[in-house]
Design a protein around this motif. Structure first.
Motif, PDB file in Angstrom:
ATOM      1  N   VAL A  46      20.642 -41.513  16.632  1.00  0.00           N
ATOM      2  CA  VAL A  46      19.197 -41.477  16.416  1.00  0.00           C
ATOM      3  C   VAL A  46      18.567 -42.864  16.398  1.00  0.00           C
ATOM      4  O   VAL A  46      17.354 -42.970  16.240  1.00  0.00           O
ATOM      5  CB  VAL A  46      18.860 -40.711  15.107  1.00  0.00           C
ATOM      6  CG1 VAL A  46      19.391 -39.278  15.156  1.00  0.00           C
ATOM      7  CG2 VAL A  46      19.393 -41.423  13.869  1.00  0.00           C
ATOM      8  N   ASN A  47      19.368 -43.898  16.557  1.00  0.00           N
ATOM      9  CA  ASN A  47      18.813 -45.255  16.619  1.00  0.00           C
ATOM     10  C   ASN A  47      19.163 -45.896  17.957  1.00  0.00           C
ATOM     11  O   ASN A  47      20.338 -46.181  18.242  1.00  0.00           O
ATOM     12  CB  ASN A  47      19.322 -46.102  15.444  1.00  0.00           C
ATOM     13  CG  ASN A  47      18.693 -47.488  15.437  1.00  0.00           C
ATOM     14  OD1 ASN A  47      19.259 -48.448  15.933  1.00  0.00           O
ATOM     15  ND2 ASN A  47      17.494 -47.599  14.895  1.00  0.00           N
ATOM     16  N   GLY A  48      18.140 -46.124  18.765  1.00  0.00           N
ATOM     17  CA  GLY A  48      18.354 -46.658  20.112  1.00  0.00           C
ATOM     18  C   GLY A  48      18.905 -48.074  20.097  1.00  0.00           C
ATOM     19  O   GLY A  48      19.749 -48.430  20.929  1.00  0.00           O
ATOM     20  N   THR A  49      18.423 -48.884  19.164  1.00  0.00           N
ATOM     21  CA  THR A  49      18.868 -50.282  19.104  1.00  0.00           C
ATOM     22  C   THR A  49      20.368 -50.370  18.836  1.00  0.00           C
ATOM     23  O   THR A  49      21.092 -51.100  19.522  1.00  0.00           O
ATOM     24  CB  THR A  49      18.078 -51.033  18.000  1.00  0.00           C
ATOM     25  OG1 THR A  49      16.689 -50.972  18.326  1.00  0.00           O
ATOM     26  CG2 THR A  49      18.516 -52.476  17.881  1.00  0.00           C
TER      27      THR A  49
ATOM     28  N   TYR B 152      12.891 -52.245  21.697  1.00  0.00           N
ATOM     29  CA  TYR B 152      13.588 -51.133  21.024  1.00  0.00           C
ATOM     30  C   TYR B 152      13.667 -51.329  19.511  1.00  0.00           C
ATOM     31  O   TYR B 152      13.655 -50.351  18.756  1.00  0.00           O
ATOM     32  CB  TYR B 152      15.039 -51.007  21.527  1.00  0.00           C
ATOM     33  CG  TYR B 152      15.207 -50.804  23.018  1.00  0.00           C
ATOM     34  CD1 TYR B 152      14.196 -50.244  23.802  1.00  0.00           C
ATOM     35  CD2 TYR B 152      16.412 -51.163  23.647  1.00  0.00           C
ATOM     36  CE1 TYR B 152      14.379 -50.070  25.163  1.00  0.00           C
ATOM     37  CE2 TYR B 152      16.595 -50.976  25.009  1.00  0.00           C
ATOM     38  CZ  TYR B 152      15.578 -50.444  25.763  1.00  0.00           C
ATOM     39  OH  TYR B 152      15.756 -50.267  27.098  1.00  0.00           O
ATOM     40  N   ALA B 153      13.791 -52.593  19.099  1.00  0.00           N
ATOM     41  CA  ALA B 153      14.089 -52.866  17.686  1.00  0.00           C
ATOM     42  C   ALA B 153      12.832 -52.796  16.828  1.00  0.00           C
ATOM     43  O   ALA B 153      11.701 -52.947  17.311  1.00  0.00           O
ATOM     44  CB  ALA B 153      14.729 -54.247  17.566  1.00  0.00           C
ATOM     45  N   GLU B 154      13.043 -52.568  15.541  1.00  0.00           N
ATOM     46  CA  GLU B 154      11.952 -52.604  14.581  1.00  0.00           C
ATOM     47  C   GLU B 154      11.480 -54.051  14.404  1.00  0.00           C
ATOM     48  O   GLU B 154      12.208 -54.999  14.721  1.00  0.00           O
ATOM     49  CB  GLU B 154      12.431 -52.062  13.231  1.00  0.00           C
ATOM     50  CG  GLU B 154      12.815 -50.600  13.254  1.00  0.00           C
ATOM     51  CD  GLU B 154      11.670 -49.689  13.680  1.00  0.00           C
ATOM     52  OE1 GLU B 154      10.606 -49.716  13.060  1.00  0.00           O
ATOM     53  OE2 GLU B 154      11.848 -48.950  14.666  1.00  0.00           O
TER      54      GLU B 154
ATOM     55  N   GLY C  47      15.592 -43.003  23.525  1.00  0.00           N
ATOM     56  CA  GLY C  47      15.350 -42.958  22.086  1.00  0.00           C
ATOM     57  C   GLY C  47      14.444 -44.031  21.534  1.00  0.00           C
ATOM     58  O   GLY C  47      14.098 -43.976  20.353  1.00  0.00           O
ATOM     59  N   ALA C  48      14.058 -45.007  22.329  1.00  0.00           N
ATOM     60  CA  ALA C  48      13.194 -46.077  21.806  1.00  0.00           C
ATOM     61  C   ALA C  48      12.503 -46.765  22.969  1.00  0.00           C
ATOM     62  O   ALA C  48      12.832 -46.541  24.132  1.00  0.00           O
ATOM     63  CB  ALA C  48      14.028 -47.086  21.022  1.00  0.00           C
TER      64      ALA C  48
ATOM     65  N   LYS D 261       8.490 -43.592  10.928  1.00  0.00           N
ATOM     66  CA  LYS D 261       9.555 -42.846  10.215  1.00  0.00           C
ATOM     67  C   LYS D 261       9.752 -43.321   8.798  1.00  0.00           C
ATOM     68  O   LYS D 261      10.032 -42.532   7.904  1.00  0.00           O
ATOM     69  CB  LYS D 261      10.878 -42.883  10.982  1.00  0.00           C
ATOM     70  CG  LYS D 261      11.337 -44.224  11.498  1.00  0.00           C
ATOM     71  CD  LYS D 261      10.795 -44.464  12.864  1.00  0.00           C
ATOM     72  CE  LYS D 261      10.925 -45.887  13.329  1.00  0.00           C
ATOM     73  NZ  LYS D 261      11.714 -46.040  14.501  1.00  0.00           N
TER      74      LYS D 261
ATOM     75  N   ASP E 248      16.904 -47.236   9.537  1.00  0.00           N
ATOM     76  CA  ASP E 248      16.075 -46.480  10.485  1.00  0.00           C
ATOM     77  C   ASP E 248      16.711 -45.102  10.759  1.00  0.00           C
ATOM     78  O   ASP E 248      16.018 -44.079  10.775  1.00  0.00           O
ATOM     79  CB  ASP E 248      15.940 -47.278  11.788  1.00  0.00           C
ATOM     80  CG  ASP E 248      15.035 -46.597  12.796  1.00  0.00           C
ATOM     81  OD1 ASP E 248      13.809 -46.657  12.633  1.00  0.00           O
ATOM     82  OD2 ASP E 248      15.573 -45.978  13.739  1.00  0.00           O
TER      83      ASP E 248
ATOM     84  N   ASP F  41      17.361 -51.429  11.754  1.00  0.00           N
ATOM     85  CA  ASP F  41      18.176 -50.783  12.790  1.00  0.00           C
ATOM     86  C   ASP F  41      19.665 -50.984  12.510  1.00  0.00           C
ATOM     87  O   ASP F  41      20.421 -50.020  12.430  1.00  0.00           O
ATOM     88  CB  ASP F  41      17.848 -51.375  14.176  1.00  0.00           C
ATOM     89  CG  ASP F  41      16.413 -51.139  14.599  1.00  0.00           C
ATOM     90  OD1 ASP F  41      16.063 -49.972  14.784  1.00  0.00           O
ATOM     91  OD2 ASP F  41      15.652 -52.111  14.734  1.00  0.00           O
TER      92      ASP F  41
ATOM     93  N   LYS G 285      15.230 -41.299   9.784  1.00  0.00           N
ATOM     94  CA  LYS G 285      15.128 -40.227  10.786  1.00  0.00           C
ATOM     95  C   LYS G 285      15.916 -39.000  10.339  1.00  0.00           C
ATOM     96  O   LYS G 285      15.465 -37.861  10.540  1.00  0.00           O
ATOM     97  CB  LYS G 285      15.623 -40.731  12.149  1.00  0.00           C
ATOM     98  CG  LYS G 285      14.652 -41.731  12.782  1.00  0.00           C
ATOM     99  CD  LYS G 285      15.282 -42.448  13.952  1.00  0.00           C
ATOM    100  CE  LYS G 285      14.287 -43.379  14.629  1.00  0.00           C
ATOM    101  NZ  LYS G 285      14.923 -44.306  15.558  1.00  0.00           N
TER     102      LYS G 285
HETATM  103  N1  LIG Z   1      14.000 -49.200  16.322  1.00  0.00           N
HETATM  104  C1  LIG Z   1      14.059 -47.820  16.669  1.00  0.00           C
HETATM  105  C2  LIG Z   1      12.880 -47.463  17.493  1.00  0.00           C
HETATM  106  C3  LIG Z   1      12.715 -46.018  17.665  1.00  0.00           C
HETATM  107  O1  LIG Z   1      12.629 -45.255  16.761  1.00  0.00           O
HETATM  108  C4  LIG Z   1      15.326 -47.526  17.437  1.00  0.00           C
HETATM  109  O2  LIG Z   1      15.935 -48.483  17.927  1.00  0.00           O
HETATM  110  O3  LIG Z   1      15.705 -46.351  17.542  1.00  0.00           O
END
Ligand SMILES: N[C@@H](CC=O)C(=O)O
Ligand SMILES: NC(=O)C1=CN([C@@H]2O[C@H](COP(=O)(O)OP(=O)(O)OC[C@H]3O[C@@H](n4cnc5c(N)ncnc54)[C@H](OP(=O)(O)O)[C@@H]3O)[C@@H](O)[C@H]2O)C=CC1
Length: 368
Positions: A200-203, A230-232, A343-344, A147, A243, A238, A247
């Motif tokens: 839109v951010n799972g973390t 999940y995290a970048e 989402g992640a 992204k 992030d 995040d 998105k």
């Molecule tokens: N780090 C992102 C991974 C998915 O896109 C998130 O937590 O959403």
């Protein structure tokens, strides 16, 4: 999109040249060397080059292994990883990666004659941008989850893909396993989309949920999100809202057909949200969610923000907890439609990537 894609699909005959051939229905393949269509019981092979084999790349390797038979039976094609570029070829991997695939130079994947499609899951803008451009100009289709790169260079890379008549698909770059890009590109024809709003951010959602529901500290919840994949790589993307911003920029381009510059988006991450804030929201029967939102007014004015907000139980985002994401699309005819899902993480992201790979094969209209 009206053009038909072409792919260098191989039969199992090792001597078959890797020239481009029109994609044929299941079981049929136009042999490039003979220029005629034959029916074969042997599944065609799409040769995949991976850029990156971390959380998501590992998920792709596992997914292709686990669902290989299903994909072959359903689509008449075998998806074979033949090369993979990583930073450290010596590193132990949690998934089964053949030594023969590995290299440390992305050019060995992007320029290889034996690769039909490149999956980019390295992350970052450099060298990912150059790698994708190289793959496209060497005749490969590209699927990416990146992204950050798409927000910065998506227009330029899509234009390059169109020029060289290859596809650049990026479903996995937003909302994990939810087919948001597919929906935005293929469904909304009569409706004018007025707003896109979502988690839109799972973390961030995972951290806020853990802090509110189990009393976990921010640091411990973040560490858990990292452990779960999940995290970048740099989790500040995040928790500081970058992030989500990337998105939102991609979603705005696909759904609202607008360019949303970073400077036009108010961005606040979740770092300032305290346990006391979460408890106060709970006392009101509400929750704190990190929400990304872009609105397009009838006069063309755009407003956009990424920030923690208090949501009431009547809000469709209220029930979206943990690593779940959701997107509320507001159409001028239909009103609000909500799409939700994981989402992640390795599996949902790999799912979106492999669906994109199959989309290249099926040449489904809708993406350009
Ligand atoms: N780090 C992102 C991974 C998915 O896109 C998130 O937590 O959403
Ligand atoms: N994690 C998730 O839930 C999601 C991630 N994404 C996106 O997917 C991408 C990958 O994320 P993720 O798998 O989590 O990241 P990881 O850090 O787990 O994996 C990155 C991989 O890329 C390799 N790599 C990095 N730089 C280079 C380079 N210059 N040359 C060759 N290989 C390189 C690394 O090699 P090595 O292993 O040797 O270090 C590693 O295998 C990112 O763009 C991310 O934003 C998208 C949706 C969800």
């Amino acid at each position: 999109m009206s053009r038909t894609d072409s792919l260098a699909l191989r039969t199992d005959t090792p001597s078959t040249p890797a020239a481009s051939a029109p994609l044929s229905p299941r079981g049929d393949c136009a042999l490039p060397s003979l220029g005629r269509t034959v029916t074969t019981a042997v599944p065609d092979t799409l040769r995949i080059g991976l850029l990156g084999c971390g959380v998501v790349g590992g998920g792709v390797v596992e997914t292709l292994h686990q669902n290989a038979r299903h994909i072959e039976a359903e689509h008449g094609v075998r998806l074979d990883i033949v090369r993979a570029a990583v930073r450290d070829v010596q590193r132990e991997r949690s998934v089964h990666v053949r030594r023969s695939w590995l290299c440390s130079d992305w050019r060995e994947v992007c320029e290889a004659d034996d690769v039909d499609l490149v999956i980019e899951v390295m992350g970052g803008t450099s060298p990912a941008r150059e790698a994708i451009a190289t793959a496209l100009t060497h005749g490969k289709h590209v699927v990416t989850a990146n992204k950050q790169l798409l927000a910065a260079c998506g227009v330029e890379l899509q234009a390059l893909a169109a020029t060289v008549d290859r596809r650049l698909l990026f479903e996995a770059s937003v909302l994990g396993g939810i087919p948001a890009i597919h929906i935005l590109h293929t469904y909304f024809g009569a409706n004018r989309i007025r707003a896109l709003r979502g988690i839109v951010n799972g973390t961030s959602n995972y951290i806020l949920t853990q802090m509110a529901d189990t009393g976990l500290s921010f640091a411990d919840a973040l560490a858990e999100a990292q452990r779960l994949g999940y995290a970048e790589a740099d989790p500040s993307a995040d928790v500081e809202g970058y992030d989500a911003l990337y998105k939102l920029q991609i979603l705005a381009r696909c759904g609202l057909r607008i360019d949303l510059p970073e400077a036009a988006v108010t961005r606040v991450g979740i770092m300032g949200v305290t346990s006391a804030d979460l408890a106060a929201a709970k006392r009101l029967g509400c929750k704190v969610k990190h929400v990304a939102e872009v609105r397009l007014a009838a006069d063309g004015r755009v407003s956009a923000q990424v920030a923690p907000v208090v949501v009431a139980p009547s809000d469709p985002l209220y029930a979206i907890d943990g690593v779940q994401n959701a997107l509320v699309v507001t159409g001028d005819l239909v009103g609000d439609l909500t799409f939700a899902g994981p989402g992640a993480g390795a599996w949902p992201t790999a799912s979106a990537i492999v669906e994109d790979v199959l989309k290249v094969i099926k040449a489904v209209p809708g993406h350009s």
